[in-house]
Design a protein around this motif. Sequence first.
Motif, PDB file in Angstrom:
ATOM      1  N   ASN A  67       0.823  -1.221   0.000  1.00 22.33           N
ATOM      2  CA  ASN A  67       0.000   0.000   0.000  1.00 22.33           C
ATOM      3  C   ASN A  67       0.852   1.264   0.000  1.00 22.33           C
ATOM      4  OD1 ASN A  67      -2.214  -1.676   0.065  1.00 22.33           O
ATOM      5  ND2 ASN A  67      -2.647  -1.377   2.243  1.00 22.33           N
ATOM      6  N   LEU A  68       2.028   1.204   0.640  1.00 27.57           N
ATOM      7  CA  LEU A  68       2.878   2.394   0.751  1.00 27.57           C
ATOM      8  C   LEU A  68       3.870   2.519  -0.398  1.00 27.57           C
ATOM      9  CD1 LEU A  68       3.710   2.369   4.585  1.00 27.57           C
ATOM     10  CD2 LEU A  68       2.063   3.821   3.385  1.00 27.57           C
ATOM     11  N   GLN A  69       3.931   1.499  -1.251  1.00 26.84           N
ATOM     12  CA  GLN A  69       4.966   1.453  -2.280  1.00 26.84           C
ATOM     13  C   GLN A  69       4.917   2.654  -3.223  1.00 26.84           C
ATOM     14  OE1 GLN A  69       4.954  -2.235  -4.414  1.00 26.84           O
ATOM     15  NE2 GLN A  69       7.146  -2.144  -4.817  1.00 26.84           N
ATOM     16  N   SER A  70       3.704   3.115  -3.527  1.00 29.13           N
ATOM     17  CA  SER A  70       3.570   4.209  -4.494  1.00 29.13           C
ATOM     18  C   SER A  70       3.862   5.578  -3.884  1.00 29.13           C
ATOM     19  CB  SER A  70       2.149   4.200  -5.080  1.00 29.13           C
ATOM     20  OG  SER A  70       1.190   4.371  -4.054  1.00 29.13           O
ATOM     21  N   SER A  71       3.796   5.695  -2.551  1.00 29.95           N
ATOM     22  CA  SER A  71       3.963   7.005  -1.914  1.00 29.95           C
ATOM     23  C   SER A  71       5.246   7.142  -1.114  1.00 29.95           C
ATOM     24  CB  SER A  71       2.763   7.293  -1.000  1.00 29.95           C
ATOM     25  OG  SER A  71       2.621   6.276  -0.025  1.00 29.95           O
ATOM     26  N   VAL A  72       5.681   6.058  -0.462  1.00 30.41           N
ATOM     27  CA  VAL A  72       6.859   6.111   0.407  1.00 30.41           C
ATOM     28  C   VAL A  72       7.760   4.929   0.082  1.00 30.41           C
ATOM     29  CG1 VAL A  72       7.710   6.110   2.772  1.00 30.41           C
ATOM     30  CG2 VAL A  72       5.536   7.210   2.239  1.00 30.41           C
ATOM     31  N   SER A  73       9.057   5.178  -0.037  1.00 31.46           N
ATOM     32  CA  SER A  73      10.014   4.104  -0.299  1.00 31.46           C
ATOM     33  C   SER A  73      10.473   3.515   1.027  1.00 31.46           C
ATOM     34  CB  SER A  73      11.201   4.644  -1.093  1.00 31.46           C
ATOM     35  OG  SER A  73      12.145   3.627  -1.314  1.00 31.46           O
ATOM     36  N   LEU A  74       9.826   2.432   1.431  1.00 28.44           N
ATOM     37  CA  LEU A  74      10.139   1.784   2.705  1.00 28.44           C
ATOM     38  C   LEU A  74      10.429   0.312   2.457  1.00 28.44           C
ATOM     39  CD1 LEU A  74       7.668   3.106   5.440  1.00 28.44           C
ATOM     40  CD2 LEU A  74      10.148   3.226   5.446  1.00 28.44           C
ATOM     41  N   GLY A  75      11.584  -0.147   2.931  1.00 30.14           N
ATOM     42  CA  GLY A  75      11.884  -1.572   2.859  1.00 30.14           C
ATOM     43  C   GLY A  75      11.051  -2.335   3.862  1.00 30.14           C
ATOM     44  N   ARG A  76      10.871  -3.620   3.573  1.00 26.09           N
ATOM     45  CA  ARG A  76      10.041  -4.419   4.471  1.00 26.09           C
ATOM     46  C   ARG A  76      10.696  -4.572   5.848  1.00 26.09           C
ATOM     47  NH1 ARG A  76       7.091 -10.132   2.840  1.00 26.09           N
ATOM     48  NH2 ARG A  76       5.888 -10.373   4.742  1.00 26.09           N
ATOM     49  N   GLY A  77      12.032  -4.490   5.885  1.00 25.40           N
ATOM     50  CA  GLY A  77      12.721  -4.596   7.171  1.00 25.40           C
ATOM     51  C   GLY A  77      12.334  -3.480   8.127  1.00 25.40           C
ATOM     52  N   LYS A  78      12.179  -2.259   7.610  1.00 28.73           N
ATOM     53  CA  LYS A  78      11.786  -1.139   8.470  1.00 28.73           C
ATOM     54  C   LYS A  78      10.349  -1.289   8.954  1.00 28.73           C
ATOM     55  CE  LYS A  78      15.046   2.092   6.352  1.00 28.73           C
ATOM     56  NZ  LYS A  78      15.232   3.339   5.590  1.00 28.73           N
ATOM     57  N   ILE A  79       9.469  -1.722   8.038  1.00 24.30           N
ATOM     58  CA  ILE A  79       8.074  -1.958   8.452  1.00 24.30           C
ATOM     59  C   ILE A  79       8.026  -3.076   9.482  1.00 24.30           C
ATOM     60  CG2 ILE A  79       5.793  -2.679   7.621  1.00 24.30           C
ATOM     61  CD1 ILE A  79       6.521  -1.459   4.914  1.00 24.30           C
ATOM     62  N   HIS A  80       8.809  -4.115   9.255  1.00 18.46           N
ATOM     63  CA  HIS A  80       8.835  -5.238  10.194  1.00 18.46           C
ATOM     64  C   HIS A  80       9.301  -4.778  11.572  1.00 18.46           C
ATOM     65  CE1 HIS A  80       9.502  -9.394  11.562  1.00 18.46           C
ATOM     66  NE2 HIS A  80      10.604  -8.917  12.116  1.00 18.46           N
ATOM     67  N   GLU A  81      10.308  -3.923  11.607  1.00 20.29           N
ATOM     68  CA  GLU A  81      10.839  -3.472  12.908  1.00 20.29           C
ATOM     69  C   GLU A  81       9.789  -2.714  13.714  1.00 20.29           C
ATOM     70  OE1 GLU A  81      12.206  -0.810  15.764  1.00 20.29           O
ATOM     71  OE2 GLU A  81      11.917  -0.010  13.744  1.00 20.29           O
ATOM     72  N   VAL A  82       9.026  -1.833  13.047  1.00 19.69           N
ATOM     73  CA  VAL A  82       8.001  -1.061  13.760  1.00 19.69           C
ATOM     74  C   VAL A  82       6.882  -1.978  14.244  1.00 19.69           C
ATOM     75  CG1 VAL A  82       6.264   0.739  13.510  1.00 19.69           C
ATOM     76  CG2 VAL A  82       8.533   1.060  12.500  1.00 19.69           C
ATOM     77  N   LEU A  83       6.411  -2.856  13.365  1.00 21.19           N
ATOM     78  CA  LEU A  83       5.321  -3.753  13.765  1.00 21.19           C
ATOM     79  C   LEU A  83       5.775  -4.752  14.828  1.00 21.19           C
ATOM     80  CD1 LEU A  83       3.630  -4.562  10.321  1.00 21.19           C
ATOM     81  CD2 LEU A  83       3.055  -2.787  11.975  1.00 21.19           C
ATOM     82  N   ASN A  84       7.052  -5.108  14.790  1.00 19.70           N
ATOM     83  CA  ASN A  84       7.572  -6.050  15.781  1.00 19.70           C
ATOM     84  C   ASN A  84       7.498  -5.464  17.199  1.00 19.70           C
ATOM     85  OD1 ASN A  84       8.935  -8.647  16.289  1.00 19.70           O
ATOM     86  ND2 ASN A  84      10.632  -7.350  16.952  1.00 19.70           N
TER      87      ASN A  84
END
Length: 626
Positions: free
Chosen positions: A523-540
């Motif tokens: 969902n964020l791919q088109s607006s923000v360049s975020l690797g899955r590792g960063k998303i994983h860290e926050v959700l973790n």
Amino acid sequence: MNYHKRMSLTVLISSVVLGLAGYWLFPDQAKGAIVGAGVGAAGAASHVQQEKRLRQIASKQSQLSSRQHQISESQQDSENRNNQRFDTLTEIVIQTGKTIEGIAGSTREHSDKISRLEKPTHTPRLESRTQAREDSQTWQRLQQRLETLEHQINTLGQPPRSLGSSRPDSIATKLPQSEPEVAESEAEQKIFDWFKSRKVTIESYYEPDPIVDKHLDGLSFYLGEHYSLLRELHQLLRQNPGRNIRLDLEKYQDREKNIHLQYIKKLLTCDFLSKGRKTIYKNNDKITERIDAAPYDRPHVRRFFDGEWFEKFIFYKIADLFKSEGIEYQYIRNPKIVYSDGEKAELDLFFLVNQKPLLVECKSGRNYTEGIERFFEHRRRLSLSPKDAIFVVLDINDQEAHLRTINWKLTVADQNQFLDHLQQVFPPEDVLMANISEPLKNAQILENPLPANASDTPETRQDSVQLLVSLTEQDNLGSFFRSRGLNQAPEFRNIIFTELIKVIETLSGATSFSQIEKTIRDNLQSSVSLGRGKIHEVLNCLLNTNLFRDREQKPVRILSQVTITHLTSTDIKVLEEKCMEFYAQKIMQLFDPDFFDVKENLDEFERLTLGHVPSQSTIQDIKQKS
């Protein structure tokens, strides 16, 4: 009017007519009329009898003619069949002659080949597929290595650049599309070379059928993702090959019933069931639903239910993890190997992950004692570390897995926990780059690190090692965060929280942590360049503070478990507080238990996290629990 009535009427009319004629000839005598009537009746009766005989004769002649015609046709058919048999026999004789000639020709060819093979030759024996390609690829590999070395020499002293990553969908890594065969052979070559370096030969390995495996892989993945729900149905099918089974659906909710029925549909598509349907029946005046099914008693069906599905599921979970984390890897499935002493064996899954080996064995039954002994021996003979050899057992409990891990010096886990281990051994690429590039970026590079007359001695090498060690020391909070992969994207944390809340609020059923993570990234791919590792860290952070819950309000802590239905709170402020509490907990456990007792440290925490320090009461609670 039928025949008998007509004949009777003829006799009657004839007697009346002749009787009247006799009366007319002898009007004074009654005898004339009687005699005339008798003669007429007799004549008519004789005529009738004669006509009857003529009809019978005509009928017999007609039947005889029909029989003769049938006999003639039968003889003709028999003659035709005999002719066809003769033609067929003639053709068989001709084909047999050709076959004999072909066999004779093949025999001569094989005899010639055998004669040539028996002659002395100076061609070396090719022991494997790798050796067969070595001569043809040696020059090409040398050229490529020379170009690589020249490029490295030219780039020495230039600022470091971020490394690229490949996310292969098959054994071939992502190389230029213009040379797919070369790319595949090079990726394959890495694995063959790795085994060859340990004096192990790969004889063959599993190569999937694109049509058949498409259905089987989908079925395996579906069963694995819903195994906790489909366990009872799967065991019934597994234990009753060739027999009818029934499963009552009364205890399941509508969504869970649909999952069962979808599984049956997929089994029918793969031709694993002779029947599979939902049956509605009345039980004590209550309408109830059940599944009626019958698995085929065939070898490939039994193998699938006994464990082939589990190996396919584990493979695709590993591949999906590596691709989503941007980790370069190659793999080989079910390789049949030969050790240097001639012993043969078959492995389940083997990966090269950033040139690092990973061996995986999958067991879906409870009797895995012999399997773990063999796997331990493979780990030893292939010189693998315990964390690079994973023994995945279906539904093994945590205590048993931990005990086997210690006793056998390898990693034992169930289908839900093994991915957590892989994420620790092979962290996401952006975590690795953050840990490497940040210390180097902040380090001071000396123009003349060594005197002009300095030489490469053990002392100078030790100084260099000390310099590298100093770069990675956790001497401040920033270094600690980087080394632990924490606080990777503080400026994007609220964006991730907002997207998380949207995903949770639109759920139509249970989902998994991994799926939520993937959906947010997409969902964020088109607006923000975020690797899955960063998303994983926050959700973790939220996962470890028990914010993800299932239908029974129990916290969900397993990444791949499809049981998440809601969060304990969808307030961004609460999510932020929980994230800060998790950071504080890690700091006091792993960095400095008294960190928050110093005012300057509080300012440093808020500067780096872009958040607020937890309350003093929360800090004290964390300290007591730590």
